[in-house]
Design a protein around this motif. Structure first.
Motif, PDB file in Angstrom:
ATOM      1  N   SER A   1       0.804  -1.152   0.274  1.00  0.00           N
ATOM      2  CA  SER A   1      -0.008   0.040  -0.012  1.00  0.00           C
ATOM      3  C   SER A   1       0.755   1.362   0.318  1.00  0.00           C
ATOM      4  O   SER A   1       0.364   2.300  -0.089  1.00  0.00           O
ATOM      5  N   GLY A   2       2.093   1.104   0.249  1.00  0.00           N
ATOM      6  CA  GLY A   2       3.034   2.417   0.218  1.00  0.00           C
ATOM      7  C   GLY A   2       3.177   2.834  -1.357  1.00  0.00           C
ATOM      8  O   GLY A   2       3.751   3.990  -1.423  1.00  0.00           O
ATOM      9  N   MET A   3       2.610   2.083  -2.283  1.00  0.00           N
ATOM     10  CA  MET A   3       2.802   2.451  -3.581  1.00  0.00           C
ATOM     11  C   MET A   3       1.326   2.560  -4.358  1.00  0.00           C
ATOM     12  O   MET A   3       0.603   1.604  -3.825  1.00  0.00           O
ATOM     13  N   VAL A   4       0.955   3.246  -4.983  1.00  0.00           N
ATOM     14  CA  VAL A   4      -0.378   3.456  -5.752  1.00  0.00           C
ATOM     15  C   VAL A   4      -0.027   3.219  -7.039  1.00  0.00           C
ATOM     16  O   VAL A   4       0.562   3.816  -7.699  1.00  0.00           O
ATOM     17  N   THR A   5      -0.475   2.275  -7.602  1.00  0.00           N
ATOM     18  CA  THR A   5      -0.488   1.947  -9.339  1.00  0.00           C
ATOM     19  C   THR A   5      -2.084   1.750  -9.860  1.00  0.00           C
ATOM     20  O   THR A   5      -2.904   1.133  -9.004  1.00  0.00           O
ATOM     21  N   GLY A   6      -2.281   2.079 -10.875  1.00  0.00           N
ATOM     22  CA  GLY A   6      -3.208   1.713 -11.454  1.00  0.00           C
ATOM     23  C   GLY A   6      -3.459   2.448 -13.078  1.00  0.00           C
ATOM     24  O   GLY A   6      -2.384   3.222 -13.495  1.00  0.00           O
TER      25      GLY A   6
ATOM     26  N   GLU B   1       7.592  -5.267  -0.885  1.00  0.00           N
ATOM     27  CA  GLU B   1       6.080  -5.655  -1.271  1.00  0.00           C
ATOM     28  C   GLU B   1       5.945  -4.462  -2.333  1.00  0.00           C
ATOM     29  O   GLU B   1       5.302  -4.714  -3.543  1.00  0.00           O
ATOM     30  N   GLU B   2       6.171  -3.191  -2.071  1.00  0.00           N
ATOM     31  CA  GLU B   2       5.992  -2.206  -3.198  1.00  0.00           C
ATOM     32  C   GLU B   2       6.708  -2.129  -4.392  1.00  0.00           C
ATOM     33  O   GLU B   2       6.262  -2.215  -5.414  1.00  0.00           O
ATOM     34  N   ALA B   3       8.359  -2.523  -4.208  1.00  0.00           N
ATOM     35  CA  ALA B   3       8.864  -2.906  -5.201  1.00  0.00           C
ATOM     36  C   ALA B   3       8.496  -4.046  -6.157  1.00  0.00           C
ATOM     37  O   ALA B   3       8.413  -3.879  -7.329  1.00  0.00           O
ATOM     38  N   GLN B   4       7.969  -5.056  -5.620  1.00  0.00           N
ATOM     39  CA  GLN B   4       7.388  -6.101  -6.310  1.00  0.00           C
ATOM     40  C   GLN B   4       6.265  -5.810  -6.981  1.00  0.00           C
ATOM     41  O   GLN B   4       6.229  -6.325  -8.140  1.00  0.00           O
TER      42      GLN B   4
END
Length: 531
Positions: free
Chosen positions: A319-324, A346-349
């Motif tokens: 959740s530290g990265m938002v992607t979409g 988790e964010e990097a993956q």
């Protein structure tokens, strides 16, 4: 529903403080814009106009289609250096006869339009924009050549501008030179290597050596007009393809050349654009004055993308990265935004997978920076943060779809790299006035340096002056903070411009439109990721 629901309270104290801090930064930028508008100063501009000549910005304005935008690039190049801000050249993307073009104009009111190291760096960057986005290049030439006291810094790399003209032509990207005044010595190759050349009667002068040099070298006596004037080149040498009567006529001819290029876009055509549901003016109050305070990048996305419509990818993981996925002015984009600052495994993956999918779908990527870098510590090293961060950097490095980066908050350390910083060749990189970028935050860097110094002295059994060390720590922190600011970095040429947050959607739309001049493709292959 995929429409973002905004939780921003524009009536809150936090919003008011953030907006006030942002407006202060924008006011500072207004002062720099005034320097740009002043060009070489009131006297120099008056002298130039007294000769019946237009300024560089006047020439660009007449060249562009009426009531169309001009996306200026590298406006603050040279800020904080010994050279004039702007690098004595104006450049950017605009529409000419219905065709998006890159325009480069020498400013002859600043040291005769001569090229200094900042000029060269900015010029090469803007030529790179033309090449990568397959945009015709129009050079508005009036330059005395190299700034001779700085020749050691520009002579060797200066040849790159000629090479790039050849590369553009070989790639089938038209190059047009309109010569408004002197184009001498090495500068003669700017028109000489362009596909189309326009020269102006009794105003354009193109020669490898002027009359004094010719006399010194050969003993031959000649005048400028017979040696390199427009009529000679139009009638005798054949260098000039078009002979114009005055500047306005030259610009008219330039527009006609572009109209006859039969230029067409090879990228995706935009769908109908839908305005965001939320007010773009609210973008000034989203980033806190203290970048240690987190903010939700979805609030930025909601005010930038079409219809505030955003299909989030893996919202419950990393959740530290938002992607979409979203659309901006009708163009599809994949968005990668930092949410919590620190990037964990988790964010990097998650981001690595998202970049792979974007390449499979041939969709451009937009990176919104607000990161302090990858997480450190024994637990995270054991958890594989290096290999996961490396996979993310690998994916960004080898991704072949177009990238656009916008620095909105912090952009520190390897996080800057993983989020496609300048070294990772984004098509465009812009910064908000609120952003900062460096190896790490000023306070952290200063603490590391002074702690190492103290530990080294202790290990060697040497006396240590804590008071002097504290003064050194403060000096280092001040230095790093100053070097992290967007004006400093823009002056170094590390971005394509500092933008008003409220203009973000427009700037991104113009950038995506420029990108779509060429095909949006991907080879869809990657290197080996350590899992």
């Amino acid at each position: 529903m995929t429409v973002i629901t905004s939780a921003l309270d524009s009536g809150s104290r936090e919003f008011a403080d953030a907006a006030a801090a942002m407006r202060d930064k924008l006011t500072e930028l207004d002062g720099v814009f005034e320097q740009l508008a002043a060009a070489g100063g009131e006297k120099a501009v008056a002298r130039h106009r007294g000769r019946g000549k237009l300024t560089a910005r006047d020439r660009i304005e007449l060249l562009l289609d009426r009531d169309t935008a001009f996306l200026e690039l590298g406006a603050f190049a040279g800020w904080g250096s010994d050279f004039p801000v702007g690098g004595s050249v104006v450049g950017g993307i605009g529409v000419v006869s219905g065709v998006e073009c890159v325009i480069l104009a020498n400013d002859p009111t600043i040291a005769g339009g001569t090229s200094n190291p900042v000029t060269l760096k900015k010029q090469l960057r803007i030529m790179d924009v033309a090449l990568k986005n397959r945009l015709p290049l129009i050079s508005l030439v009036e330059s005395g050549g190299a700034n001779l006291p700085t020749q050691s810094e520009i002579f060797i790399p200066g040849g790159d501008s000629f090479r790039r003209l050849a590369e553009l032509s070989k790639a089938g990207i038209p190059t047009i030179a309109i010569v408004f005044g002197n184009s001498t010595a090495g500068g003669a190759y700017i028109p000489g290597m362009s596909d189309h050349i326009i020269m102006i009667e009794k105003q354009s002068m193109v020669f490898l050596g002027g009359p004094p040099l010719v006399k010194a070298a050969t003993g031959e006596i000649s005048d400028e007009e017979s040696l390199g004037g427009a009529e000679m080149h139009a009638r005798t040498s054949g260098l000039a393809d078009h002979f114009a009567r005055d500047e306005q006529d030259a610009i008219r001819i330039g527009r006609r050349i572009v109209a006859r290029l039969n230029s067409e876009k090879h990228g995706p055509r935009p769908a109908a654009a839908v305005a965001p549901l939320y007010d773009e003016d609210e973008l000034v109050g989203i980033v806190p004055p203290d970048l240690k305070i987190p903010f939700d990048p979805r609030e930025v996305i909601a005010r930038v993308v079409d219809g505030s419509d955003f299909d989030e990818f893996k919202p419950l993981y990393g959740s530290g990265m938002v992607t979409g996925w979203a659309m901006i002015h009708g163009y599809p984009v994949g968005i990668i935004a930092n949410s919590k600052g620190v990037i964990f495994s988790e964010e990097a993956q998650k981001v690595t997978q998202f970049i792979q999918i974007a390449n499979r779908q041939a969709t451009p990527l937009l990176f919104l920076h607000n990161t302090t870098g990858y997480m450190v510590g024994k637990k995270y090293e054991e958890g594989g943060i290096i290999k996961h961060g490396s996979a993310m950097v690998n994916a960004v490095s080898t991704s072949t779809v177009p990238h656009i980066s916008v620095l909105i908050g912090s952009s520190y350390g390897a996080g800057h790299y993983g989020m496609c910083g300048r070294a990772f060749d984004p098509r465009f990189l812009f910064a908000w006035p609120s952003s900062k970028s460096a190896v790490m935050g000023g306070a952290q860097l200063a603490d590391v340096v002074t702690s190492v110094a103290k530990a080294s002295a202790t290990a060697r059994g040497l006396a240590f002056d804590d008071d002097a060390n504290e003064l050194r720590r403060q000096a280092i922190e001040h230095q790093i903070e100053a070097e992290s600011l967007p004006l400093f970095l823009s002056g170094m040429g590390y971005d394509d411009g500092i933008i008003d947050p409220r203009d973000t959607r427009t700037v991104l739309g113009l950038s995506l439109s420029a990108i779509s001049s060429g095909p949006v493709e991907s080879d869809r292959s990657f290197g080996i990721f350590r899992m």
